[in-house]
Write an enzyme that holds these catalytic residues in place. Structure first.
Site, PDB file in Angstrom:
ATOM      1  N   GLY A  15       7.958  -5.151  38.115  1.00 42.39           N
ATOM      2  CA  GLY A  15       7.566  -6.323  37.718  1.00 42.39           C
ATOM      3  C   GLY A  15       8.498  -6.625  36.498  1.00 42.39           C
ATOM      4  N   SER A  17      10.744  -8.647  36.196  1.00 42.78           N
ATOM      5  CA  SER A  17      11.735 -10.030  36.399  1.00 42.78           C
ATOM      6  C   SER A  17      11.104 -11.142  35.498  1.00 42.78           C
ATOM      7  CB  SER A  17      11.636 -10.573  37.967  1.00 42.78           C
ATOM      8  OG  SER A  17      10.167 -10.516  38.348  1.00 42.78           O
ATOM      9  N   TYR A 158      -9.889  -9.726  40.273  1.00 40.38           N
ATOM     10  CA  TYR A 158      -8.853  -9.368  39.582  1.00 40.38           C
ATOM     11  C   TYR A 158      -9.459  -8.316  38.669  1.00 40.38           C
ATOM     12  CZ  TYR A 158      -5.274  -9.359  35.842  1.00 40.38           C
ATOM     13  OH  TYR A 158      -4.291  -8.992  35.168  1.00 40.38           O
ATOM     14  N   ALA A 160     -12.125  -6.423  38.643  1.00 40.74           N
ATOM     15  CA  ALA A 160     -12.318  -5.234  39.423  1.00 40.74           C
ATOM     16  C   ALA A 160     -11.212  -4.422  39.749  1.00 40.74           C
ATOM     17  CB  ALA A 160     -13.187  -5.790  40.526  1.00 40.74           C
ATOM     18  N   LYS A 162      -8.177  -4.379  38.157  1.00 42.09           N
ATOM     19  CA  LYS A 162      -7.680  -3.852  36.868  1.00 42.09           C
ATOM     20  C   LYS A 162      -8.660  -2.703  36.327  1.00 42.09           C
ATOM     21  CE  LYS A 162      -3.968  -5.810  36.091  1.00 42.09           C
ATOM     22  NZ  LYS A 162      -2.766  -5.378  36.512  1.00 42.09           N
TER      23      LYS A 162
HETATM   24  N1  LIG Z   1      -0.356 -12.149  30.725  1.00 41.50           N
HETATM   25  C1  LIG Z   1      -1.517 -11.723  30.611  1.00 41.50           C
HETATM   26  O1  LIG Z   1      -2.697 -12.509  29.691  1.00 41.50           O
HETATM   27  C2  LIG Z   1      -2.004 -10.626  31.101  1.00 41.50           C
HETATM   28  C3  LIG Z   1      -3.265 -10.128  30.761  1.00 41.50           C
HETATM   29  C4  LIG Z   1      -3.684  -8.819  31.080  1.00 41.50           C
HETATM   30  C5  LIG Z   1      -3.028  -8.180  32.067  1.00 41.50           C
HETATM   31  N2  LIG Z   1      -1.698  -8.490  32.700  1.00 41.50           N
HETATM   32  C6  LIG Z   1      -0.882  -7.747  33.595  1.00 41.50           C
HETATM   33  O2  LIG Z   1       0.242  -7.603  33.033  1.00 41.50           O
HETATM   34  C7  LIG Z   1       1.203  -7.307  33.989  1.00 41.50           C
HETATM   35  C8  LIG Z   1       2.327  -8.174  33.599  1.00 41.50           C
HETATM   36  O3  LIG Z   1       1.950  -9.744  33.792  1.00 41.50           O
HETATM   37  P1  LIG Z   1       2.914 -10.839  33.007  1.00 41.50           P
HETATM   38  O4  LIG Z   1       1.715 -11.421  32.150  1.00 41.50           O
HETATM   39  O5  LIG Z   1       3.905 -10.194  32.550  1.00 41.50           O
HETATM   40  O6  LIG Z   1       2.871 -11.906  34.274  1.00 41.50           O
HETATM   41  P2  LIG Z   1       4.162 -12.433  34.793  1.00 41.50           P
HETATM   42  O7  LIG Z   1       5.166 -13.057  33.943  1.00 41.50           O
HETATM   43  O8  LIG Z   1       3.623 -13.114  35.922  1.00 41.50           O
HETATM   44  O9  LIG Z   1       5.081 -11.225  35.563  1.00 41.50           O
HETATM   45  C9  LIG Z   1       4.261 -10.717  36.713  1.00 41.50           C
HETATM   46  C10 LIG Z   1       5.329  -9.582  37.161  1.00 41.50           C
HETATM   47  O10 LIG Z   1       4.735  -9.037  38.417  1.00 41.50           O
HETATM   48  C11 LIG Z   1       5.469  -8.994  39.601  1.00 41.50           C
HETATM   49  N3  LIG Z   1       4.793  -9.130  40.847  1.00 41.50           N
HETATM   50  C12 LIG Z   1       3.622  -9.802  41.066  1.00 41.50           C
HETATM   51  N4  LIG Z   1       3.373  -9.554  42.432  1.00 41.50           N
HETATM   52  C13 LIG Z   1       4.129  -8.752  42.903  1.00 41.50           C
HETATM   53  C14 LIG Z   1       4.317  -8.144  44.185  1.00 41.50           C
HETATM   54  N5  LIG Z   1       3.286  -8.327  45.310  1.00 41.50           N
HETATM   55  N6  LIG Z   1       5.064  -7.405  44.397  1.00 41.50           N
HETATM   56  C15 LIG Z   1       5.927  -6.993  43.564  1.00 41.50           C
HETATM   57  N7  LIG Z   1       6.089  -7.500  42.078  1.00 41.50           N
HETATM   58  C16 LIG Z   1       5.093  -8.520  42.194  1.00 41.50           C
HETATM   59  C17 LIG Z   1       6.444 -10.383  39.464  1.00 41.50           C
HETATM   60  O11 LIG Z   1       7.431 -10.307  40.122  1.00 41.50           O
HETATM   61  P3  LIG Z   1       8.335 -11.478  41.098  1.00 41.50           P
HETATM   62  O12 LIG Z   1       8.006 -12.507  40.090  1.00 41.50           O
HETATM   63  O13 LIG Z   1       9.753 -11.095  41.049  1.00 41.50           O
HETATM   64  O14 LIG Z   1       7.551 -11.446  42.423  1.00 41.50           O
HETATM   65  C18 LIG Z   1       6.457 -10.359  37.923  1.00 41.50           C
HETATM   66  O15 LIG Z   1       7.692  -9.543  37.538  1.00 41.50           O
HETATM   67  C19 LIG Z   1       0.662  -7.582  35.266  1.00 41.50           C
HETATM   68  O16 LIG Z   1       0.122  -6.404  35.910  1.00 41.50           O
HETATM   69  C20 LIG Z   1      -0.920  -8.391  34.665  1.00 41.50           C
HETATM   70  O17 LIG Z   1      -1.868  -8.317  35.697  1.00 41.50           O
HETATM   71  C21 LIG Z   1      -1.181  -9.718  31.995  1.00 41.50           C
END
Ligand SMILES: NC(=O)c1ccc[n+]([C@@H]2O[C@H](COP(=O)([O-])OP(=O)(O)OC[C@H]3O[C@@H](n4cnc5c(N)ncnc54)[C@H](OP(=O)(O)O)[C@@H]3O)[C@@H](O)[C@H]2O)c1
Length: 253
Positions: A15, A17, A158, A160, A162
């Site tokens: 992830g 990207s 979600y 659950a 995590k």
């Molecule tokens: N932002 C927050 O507040 C927050 C809080 C708690 C936890 N998190 C966790 O942090 C992590 C990163 O999130 P982020 O905030 O950086 O969000 P983001 O900018 O939306 O990035 C999500 C990443 O996950 C990849 N992804 C999603 N579904 C996928 C799939 N089925 N197969 C392969 N890749 C997939 C996306 O790839 P593509 O776009 O290329 O498909 C993207 O690179 C996630 O696990 C999220 O749950 C985020």
């Protein structure tokens, strides 16, 4: 922060990207690591991250739907072949998928949320473990503060998924410790990335910052800093542990 031991390390960031993963990939490159940049739907984002990585170090681009066993297995093997092994796996790919209450969510939605956030972590870990045993490497799983407090509106499934990642972190840490492989997790709070652009109304951003003790929302860099620390030798006696990065929004004794 400089982590000399990360220089030349082979680091796969799922992830990368977008958001947290993209930032972590660049920060590993700053340390001189060889970085596996992974995307699924956002090819342009993956290419942009790799371009940034190559300005600082080297890496390669990988594509896989993290819900799919065959694609994840191939992606991990392709990375190990390109890099010559694996030292660090960052299981970061994941998302909310959508906001649905338990009472109205379909089975397909439930399965998708768990596949995206939990199955993905299992599949990538299982594929990478033979390489990590060889390198005595480590894993950093990205959970969420939602796994502790149950999640905001429509984010219970979600949360659950995590929470399962948090428990898997401990189980994996116990299973792999005898091979010298550490497993830790980072639990982000409200981090300003595409995630909230997609799933939260703009007024929520302000409201969360207001009630956060440190009076702001988090950045991808805040989370990436902790990922690098856990992946580095500075954390060599830490396993099965989590670090919450949430500005004090949710504290636990
Ligand atoms: N932002 C927050 O507040 C927050 C809080 C708690 C936890 N998190 C966790 O942090 C992590 C990163 O999130 P982020 O905030 O950086 O969000 P983001 O900018 O939306 O990035 C999500 C990443 O996950 C990849 N992804 C999603 N579904 C996928 C799939 N089925 N197969 C392969 N890749 C997939 C996306 O790839 P593509 O776009 O290329 O498909 C993207 O690179 C996630 O696990 C999220 O749950 C985020």
């Amino acid at each position: 922060m400089r982590y000399e031991d990360l220089k030349g390390k082979k680091v796969l960031v799922t992830g990368s990207s977008s958001g947290i993963g993209a930032h972590a990939a660049k920060m590993f490159a700053e340390q001189g690591s060889f970085v596996g940049v992974h995307y699924f739907r956002t090819k342009a984002g993956g290419e942009k991250t790799l371009e940034e990585v190559r300005k600082l170090s080297d890496g390669c681009l990988l594509c896989a739907d993290m819900r799919d066993e065959g694609q994840v297995g191939k992606m991990v093997t392709d990375f190990a072949d390109a890099a010559g092994g694996i030292d660090v796996l960052v299981n970061n790919a994941g998302t909310l998928v959508g906001r649905r209450n338990f009472a109205e969510a379909t089975l397909e939605f439930y399965e998708d949320v768990f596949a995206t956030n939990t199955r993905s972590t299992f599949l990538a870990t299982r594929a990478a473990v033979p390489y990590l045993k060889q390198s005595k490497g480590n894993i950093v799983n990205i959970g969420s503060v939602a796994g502790h407090h149950g999640g905001g509106a429509g984010a219970g499934i979600y949360a659950a998924a995590k929470a399962a990642v948090a428990t898997m972190t401990i189980s994996m840490a116990m299973e792999f410790a005898r091979f010298g492989v550490r497993v830790n997790s980072v639990l982000p709070g409200f981090i300003e990335t595409r995630f909230h652009e997609q799933f939260s109304p703009p007024q929520r951003k302000k409201a969360v910052a207001y009630k956060t003790p440190l009076q702001r929302n988090g950045t991808a860099e805040d989370v990436a800093n902790v990922i690098l620390f856990l992946a580095s030798e500075a954390a060599s006696f830490i396993t099965g542990e989590y670090i919450a990065v949430n500005g004090g929004l949710y504290m636990r004794a």
